[in-house]
Motif scaffolding. Sequence first.
Motif, mmCIF file in Angstrom:
data_model
loop_
_atom_site.group_PDB
_atom_site.id
_atom_site.type_symbol
_atom_site.label_atom_id
_atom_site.label_comp_id
_atom_site.label_asym_id
_atom_site.label_seq_id
_atom_site.Cartn_x
_atom_site.Cartn_y
_atom_site.Cartn_z
ATOM 1 N N GLY A 23 0.823 -1.216 0.000
ATOM 2 C CA GLY A 23 0.000 0.000 0.000
ATOM 3 C C GLY A 23 0.851 1.259 0.000
ATOM 4 O O GLY A 23 0.553 2.223 -0.715
ATOM 5 N N LYS A 24 1.915 1.246 0.779
ATOM 6 C CA LYS A 24 2.832 2.397 0.831
ATOM 7 C C LYS A 24 3.534 2.573 -0.517
ATOM 8 O O LYS A 24 3.717 3.701 -0.989
ATOM 9 C CB LYS A 24 3.852 2.196 1.960
ATOM 10 C CG LYS A 24 4.805 3.331 2.131
ATOM 11 C CD LYS A 24 4.103 4.573 2.616
ATOM 12 C CE LYS A 24 5.115 5.681 2.884
ATOM 13 N NZ LYS A 24 4.474 6.983 2.998
ATOM 14 N N THR A 28 3.365 5.856 -2.912
ATOM 15 C CA THR A 28 4.586 6.564 -3.312
ATOM 16 C C THR A 28 4.665 6.682 -4.835
ATOM 17 O O THR A 28 4.936 7.759 -5.367
ATOM 18 C CB THR A 28 5.822 5.827 -2.761
ATOM 19 O OG1 THR A 28 5.713 5.760 -1.338
ATOM 20 C CG2 THR A 28 7.101 6.534 -3.127
ATOM 21 N N VAL A 29 4.436 5.583 -5.529
ATOM 22 C CA VAL A 29 4.479 5.605 -6.992
ATOM 23 C C VAL A 29 3.321 6.445 -7.529
ATOM 24 O O VAL A 29 3.485 7.193 -8.498
ATOM 25 C CB VAL A 29 4.464 4.171 -7.562
ATOM 26 C CG1 VAL A 29 4.292 4.181 -9.073
ATOM 27 C CG2 VAL A 29 5.738 3.443 -7.175
ATOM 28 N N GLY A 30 2.174 6.355 -6.897
ATOM 29 C CA GLY A 30 1.015 7.153 -7.311
ATOM 30 C C GLY A 30 1.297 8.647 -7.249
ATOM 31 O O GLY A 30 0.903 9.405 -8.142
ATOM 32 N N LEU A 36 3.927 13.498 -12.798
ATOM 33 C CA LEU A 36 4.096 13.366 -14.245
ATOM 34 C C LEU A 36 2.840 13.819 -14.993
ATOM 35 O O LEU A 36 2.925 14.509 -16.017
ATOM 36 C CB LEU A 36 4.418 11.910 -14.612
ATOM 37 C CG LEU A 36 5.760 11.369 -14.127
ATOM 38 C CD1 LEU A 36 5.782 9.846 -14.245
ATOM 39 C CD2 LEU A 36 6.905 11.979 -14.908
ATOM 40 N N ILE A 37 1.685 13.450 -14.471
ATOM 41 C CA ILE A 37 0.415 13.832 -15.093
ATOM 42 C C ILE A 37 0.236 15.341 -15.031
ATOM 43 O O ILE A 37 -0.095 15.986 -16.030
ATOM 44 C CB ILE A 37 -0.768 13.096 -14.418
ATOM 45 C CG1 ILE A 37 -0.698 11.600 -14.738
ATOM 46 C CG2 ILE A 37 -2.110 13.692 -14.843
ATOM 47 C CD1 ILE A 37 -1.593 10.731 -13.853
ATOM 48 N N LYS A 97 15.480 10.508 -12.451
ATOM 49 C CA LYS A 97 16.190 10.723 -11.183
ATOM 50 C C LYS A 97 15.221 10.974 -10.032
ATOM 51 O O LYS A 97 15.570 10.757 -8.879
ATOM 52 C CB LYS A 97 17.164 11.889 -11.326
ATOM 53 C CG LYS A 97 18.382 11.521 -12.177
ATOM 54 C CD LYS A 97 19.192 12.689 -12.656
ATOM 55 C CE LYS A 97 19.832 13.534 -11.613
ATOM 56 N NZ LYS A 97 20.693 14.590 -12.195
ATOM 57 N N ARG A 98 13.993 11.372 -10.336
ATOM 58 C CA ARG A 98 12.985 11.636 -9.301
ATOM 59 C C ARG A 98 12.168 10.390 -8.954
ATOM 60 O O ARG A 98 11.308 10.438 -8.076
ATOM 61 C CB ARG A 98 12.059 12.743 -9.782
ATOM 62 C CG ARG A 98 12.793 14.074 -9.905
ATOM 63 C CD ARG A 98 11.953 15.141 -10.547
ATOM 64 N NE ARG A 98 10.820 15.497 -9.714
ATOM 65 C CZ ARG A 98 9.943 16.426 -10.038
ATOM 66 N NH1 ARG A 98 10.063 17.090 -11.164
ATOM 67 N NH2 ARG A 98 8.936 16.695 -9.234
ATOM 68 N N SER A 99 12.420 9.282 -9.627
ATOM 69 C CA SER A 99 11.659 8.062 -9.361
ATOM 70 C C SER A 99 11.711 7.712 -7.879
ATOM 71 O O SER A 99 12.770 7.767 -7.261
ATOM 72 C CB SER A 99 12.239 6.892 -10.171
ATOM 73 O OG SER A 99 11.652 5.673 -9.746
ATOM 74 N N PRO A 100 10.584 7.308 -7.309
ATOM 75 C CA PRO A 100 10.579 6.932 -5.890
ATOM 76 C C PRO A 100 11.126 5.533 -5.631
ATOM 77 O O PRO A 100 11.409 5.183 -4.496
ATOM 78 C CB PRO A 100 9.103 7.027 -5.514
ATOM 79 C CG PRO A 100 8.388 6.708 -6.785
ATOM 80 C CD PRO A 100 9.247 7.299 -7.884
ATOM 81 N N ILE A 101 11.266 4.723 -6.658
ATOM 82 C CA ILE A 101 11.778 3.359 -6.481
ATOM 83 C C ILE A 101 13.268 3.402 -6.775
ATOM 84 O O ILE A 101 13.679 3.392 -7.932
ATOM 85 C CB ILE A 101 11.046 2.381 -7.405
ATOM 86 C CG1 ILE A 101 9.567 2.564 -7.224
ATOM 87 C CG2 ILE A 101 11.559 0.969 -7.198
ATOM 88 C CD1 ILE A 101 8.738 1.433 -6.858
ATOM 89 N N THR A 102 14.039 3.468 -5.724
ATOM 90 C CA THR A 102 15.486 3.631 -5.861
ATOM 91 C C THR A 102 16.211 2.731 -4.882
ATOM 92 O O THR A 102 15.601 2.104 -4.032
ATOM 93 C CB THR A 102 15.891 5.098 -5.584
ATOM 94 O OG1 THR A 102 15.518 5.415 -4.234
ATOM 95 C CG2 THR A 102 15.217 6.055 -6.534
#
Length: 139
Positions: A23-24, A28-30, A36-37, A97-102
């Motif tokens: 869920g978290k 985060t990705v949402g 982006l939207i 570089k702003r992606s939350p999955i790092t």
Amino acid sequence: MKYMLIFRADDTALASMGQTDFGKMIETVGKFNDELIRAGVLLAAEGLAEPDDGVVVDYSAEPPIVTDGPYGETKELFNGFYILNVASKEEAVEWAKRSPITGPGFKAEIRRVTSIDEMPQDNEWIKKERAWREATGQL
């Protein structure tokens, strides 16, 4: 220009992701997707199912050889992608570089998506594809 951000993860990264609350992670990705939207650059974004549900078609033999996943020789798997419409490769890099999955084991490959306009316009197959794209609203 369109750019594809191809997200990859190795086994270590996938294991660490498995320990994250789903869920978290979605939240985060949402939030990133919402950025982006709101910026007007997101054209598409999808994650992929587990590799053991996929197959590889190997064209090095005739007929091609189909192998079920998971893929023992793969060190990094393609896990999802974004297609962005941005002004430059540099802008695509800034979004990646702003992606939350790092973290260790996560990578993003950035590739420009070529346009039908870059193909030889007098080619009969390009003409047919352009007509199909126009008929389906994809041009």
